[in-house]
Design an enzyme around this catalytic site. Structure first.
Site, PDB file in Angstrom:
ATOM      1  CG  ASN A 141      -0.733  -0.215   2.482  1.00 18.67           C
ATOM      2  OD1 ASN A 141      -0.296  -1.293   2.865  1.00 18.67           O
ATOM      3  ND2 ASN A 141      -0.899   0.788   3.310  1.00 18.67           N
ATOM      4  CG  ASP A 142      -0.051   4.096   2.800  1.00 19.59           C
ATOM      5  OD1 ASP A 142      -0.997   3.513   2.274  1.00 19.59           O
ATOM      6  OD2 ASP A 142      -0.093   4.565   3.950  1.00 19.59           O
ATOM      7  NE  ARG A 253      -2.865   5.593  10.367  1.00 19.31           N
ATOM      8  CZ  ARG A 253      -4.046   5.465  10.955  1.00 19.31           C
ATOM      9  NH1 ARG A 253      -4.120   5.311  12.266  1.00 19.31           N
ATOM     10  NH2 ARG A 253      -5.153   5.512  10.239  1.00 19.31           N
ATOM     11  CD  GLU A 303      -5.424   6.504   7.029  1.00 13.18           C
ATOM     12  OE1 GLU A 303      -5.571   5.633   7.865  1.00 13.18           O
ATOM     13  OE2 GLU A 303      -5.510   6.295   5.810  1.00 13.18           O
TER      14      GLU A 303
HETATM   15  C1  FRU Z   1      -2.944   4.652   4.892  1.00  8.44           C
HETATM   16  C2  FRU Z   1      -2.547   3.877   6.121  1.00  8.44           C
HETATM   17  C3  FRU Z   1      -1.597   4.685   6.967  1.00  8.44           C
HETATM   18  C4  FRU Z   1      -0.850   3.636   7.727  1.00  8.44           C
HETATM   19  C5  FRU Z   1      -0.720   2.546   6.704  1.00  8.44           C
HETATM   20  C6  FRU Z   1      -0.716   1.160   7.262  1.00  8.44           C
HETATM   21  O1  FRU Z   1      -3.264   3.892   3.793  1.00  8.44           O
HETATM   22  O2  FRU Z   1      -3.690   3.506   6.857  1.00  8.44           O
HETATM   23  O3  FRU Z   1      -2.240   5.631   7.801  1.00  8.44           O
HETATM   24  O4  FRU Z   1       0.394   4.081   8.168  1.00  8.44           O
HETATM   25  O5  FRU Z   1      -1.818   2.700   5.817  1.00  8.44           O
HETATM   26  O6  FRU Z   1      -0.396   0.232   6.291  1.00  8.44           O
END
Ligand code: FRU
Length: 582
Positions: A141-142, A253, A303
């Site tokens: 993901n990110d 976070r 986020e």
């Molecule tokens: C966003 C998120 C972040 C977190 C990560 C966890 O997509 O929820 O806030 O750090 O993914 O994988």
């Protein structure tokens, strides 16, 4: 690379060795000790290959060395059938031990474990993109920690090496000289006893890359690490975590580092606001201020922030931009990237707009967690979004890997009426990969031929027109430029992973957070015009639309059974078709 199946039943391996007087080969035994299943490996290979069944619950698996730092990983071990394998690295030496917990009795996994020195990463996926980054295997993901150093663009990312669904967050790592050709490296920062390694950022200081990330264990706290070998290996601060939430809040976070007036800052998403902290040494941090209470799209959780300054095209103005990724809150359902424009004085960020103003960085459903590179050598602000949406990211029709990044985009600020907006255009490095492609025109149809689904279509679209991309299977992506909006409907585009992916509604004023198709308020962002310039960047399973040089963009996944091979519509002119070849 081919898998060498080195699985050798313990007895067979030892017998063969005895007969030939050769050193014993790799082998293992499985025993039950209380609630732990113990796999004792003799002469370990590089990996133990773990059989995965995706829709089953997570068992716990760890390589046990007796060290306090041994970490249990959550692994969907096979119970009835094996979907695919993932490798878990074994320590070198004469013996290794793998422990398993929470696996139902009789699970298939125990009879299907394999030992191997190799893991086959040959692509098995029809939908793997050609010029967008996707990991060879596992979940992503990110984008995290993006920075440039010594000729390399570094893209770290949220990564699960033990399955193609979210879990076990590590920082995966890939490097590129140009943000187009990527070389994937082993994960740079791995899940540890403080928790999973959630999103964060990097900054370069001399020979060192400093990175901050969220340790997500019982609480979410911020930890730091540094690397002097180009992000290949990291040393974590011995006294992590370095920043904890003052009020004990749960959601705290995704630290994003930046510099201002000779000081270091970090901006951290704290539930429904963003908090700034300041430091002289990247180690000790003081709380500075917060922004965001009541601002922007709702309902939402803030986020993955970003914070940088941009000149406003055609003016002498410079503005601070705060990117805030929100989930949920996207007008079209699920997750999306919004931003605030304003000023910063080293203490407070002041937004130029009233609280209710919402500015989206992209108008599609598959643009999330967008953050930018630090230390970019030409001073450009370049972002990469994760090309998915939490509503269906875990359900996408791939298995070997899941999720891809969006194209790197150069951000710019411009004025439309009294408003300052942020646009994004493909970086020059990707433009350099674009070559003219053959196509023919028959009446209102542009025939795209037998293409590899990695096309760029560049055209002028008349206000009031409709057009479609279609294929031989009768699948269609429908576009309409009407009543001030530029709409994309993917409800008949191919495989629909779940109900949230493409509902057929285009409510002009959707209630916040409800599902709908996607549209750009093109008159508001680009002005009321007779024609708009539109580029469609297609890459196997995605369409990124750039309107008027990127003043508005829309990023959407599509899963056609075969490539779209015709573009039909009225009001299209100056059509050019190209391919992106790496
Ligand atoms: C966003 C998120 C972040 C977190 C990560 C966890 O997509 O929820 O806030 O750090 O993914 O994988």
């Amino acid at each position: 690379m081919k898998i060498q199946h080195l699985l050798i039943a313990a007895s067979a391996g030892l017998m063969l060795a005895a007969c030939n007087n050769q050193p014993a080969g790799p082998s293992f035994t499985v025993s039950q000790q209380g609630d732990v299943t113990v796999v004792d490996v003799t002469n370990p290979t590089r990996y133990i290959l773990l059989p995965i069944e995706e829709d089953k619950g997570e068992a716990l698996v760890r390589v046990s060395t007796g060290d306090e730092a041994d970490v249990w990983m959550d692994v969907r071990l096979a119970i009835d059938t094996v979907d695919y394998y993932v490798p878990m690295a074994l320590p070198a030496g004469k013996k290794a031990c793998v422990e398993i917990k929470n696996l139902p009795a009789g699970a298939l996994a125990l009879s299907r474990l394999e030992l191997s020195d190799e893991f086959d990463t040959t692509n098995r996926e029809y939908y793997r993109p050609a010029y967008h980054f996707s990991p060879a295997y596992g979940w992503m993901n990110d984008p995290n920690g993006m920075t440039y150093k010594d000729g390399e663009y570094h893209l770290f990312y949220q990564y699960n090496p033990y399955g193609s669904k979210w879990g076990n967050m590590h920082w995966g790592h890939t490097v590129s000289p140009d943000m187009v050709h990527w070389t994937e490296l082993p994960p740079a920062i791995v899940r540890d006893t403080l928790g999973q390694i959630f999103s964060g950022s990097s900054i370069v200081k001399g020979d060192t890359i400093y990175s901050y990330y969220t340790s997500a264990g019982r609480a979410q706290v911020q930890s730091g690490a540094w690397s002097v070998d180009g992000g290949r290996t990291y040393t974590k601060f011995a006294d992590n975590p370095r920043i904890v939430a003052a009020d004990g809040r749960n959601d705290f976070r995704d630290p994003k580092l930046f510099e201002y007036n000779g000081k270091y800052y970090v901006i951290i998403s704290a539930d429904n606001e963003m908090q700034f902290f300041c430091s002289d040494n990247l180690h000790d941090w003081t709380y500075v201020s917060a922004f965001g209470d009541g601002y922007g799209a709702k309902p939402r959780m803030f986020e993955c922030p970003d914070f940088f300054e941009l000149p406003v095209e055609g003016t002498n103005l410079k503005k601070y931009v705060m990117i805030v990724n929100v989930n949920p809150g996207c007008w079209f359902g699920g997750s999306a990237s919004e931003y605030f424009v304003g000023t910063f004085d080293g203490k407070d960020f002041k937004c130029d707009n009233p609280k209710e103003t919402v500015k989206w960085l992209d108008w599609g459903k598959d643009h999330y967690a967008a953050v930018t590179f630090s230390n970019e050598p030409k001073g450009r602000i370049i972002s990469i979004p994760w090309m998915s949406n939490w509503q269906y990211a875990n359900d996408l029709p791939t298995r070997q890997y899941r999720s891809q990044m969006g194209m790197p985009r150069q951000l710019f600020a411009f004025q439309q009426g009294k408003e300052v907006y942020v646009g994004q255009k493909p970086v020059d490095e990707i433009l350099a990969q674009v070559k003219p492609a053959e196509f023919t025109t028959e009446g209102k149809t542009i025939k795209l031929g037998d293409n590899k689904a990695q096309l760029v279509i560049d055209m002028d679209v008349k206000n009031g027109s409709t057009f479609s991309l279609t294929n031989n299977e009768g699948e269609e992506v429908f576009f309409a430029c009407k009543a001030g909006r530029l709409i994309m409907d993917r409800s008949r585009s191919g495989i629909i992973p779940n109900d949230a992916f493409a509902p057929e509604t285009y409510d002009p004023k959707p209630a916040m957070g409800t599902n709908s198709g996607t549209w750009i308020p093109v008159e508001q962002i680009c002005g009321k015009k007779n024609t708009y310039h539109v580029q469609l960047w297609m890459d196997i399973c995605s369409i990124e639309m750039y309107v008027d040089g990127g003043r508005a963009t829309m990023t959407n996944l599509v899963f056609p059974k075969t490539p779209y091979n015709a573009l039909t519509g009225n009001g299209l002119s100056n059509v050019k078709v190209c391919t992106v070849e790496l």
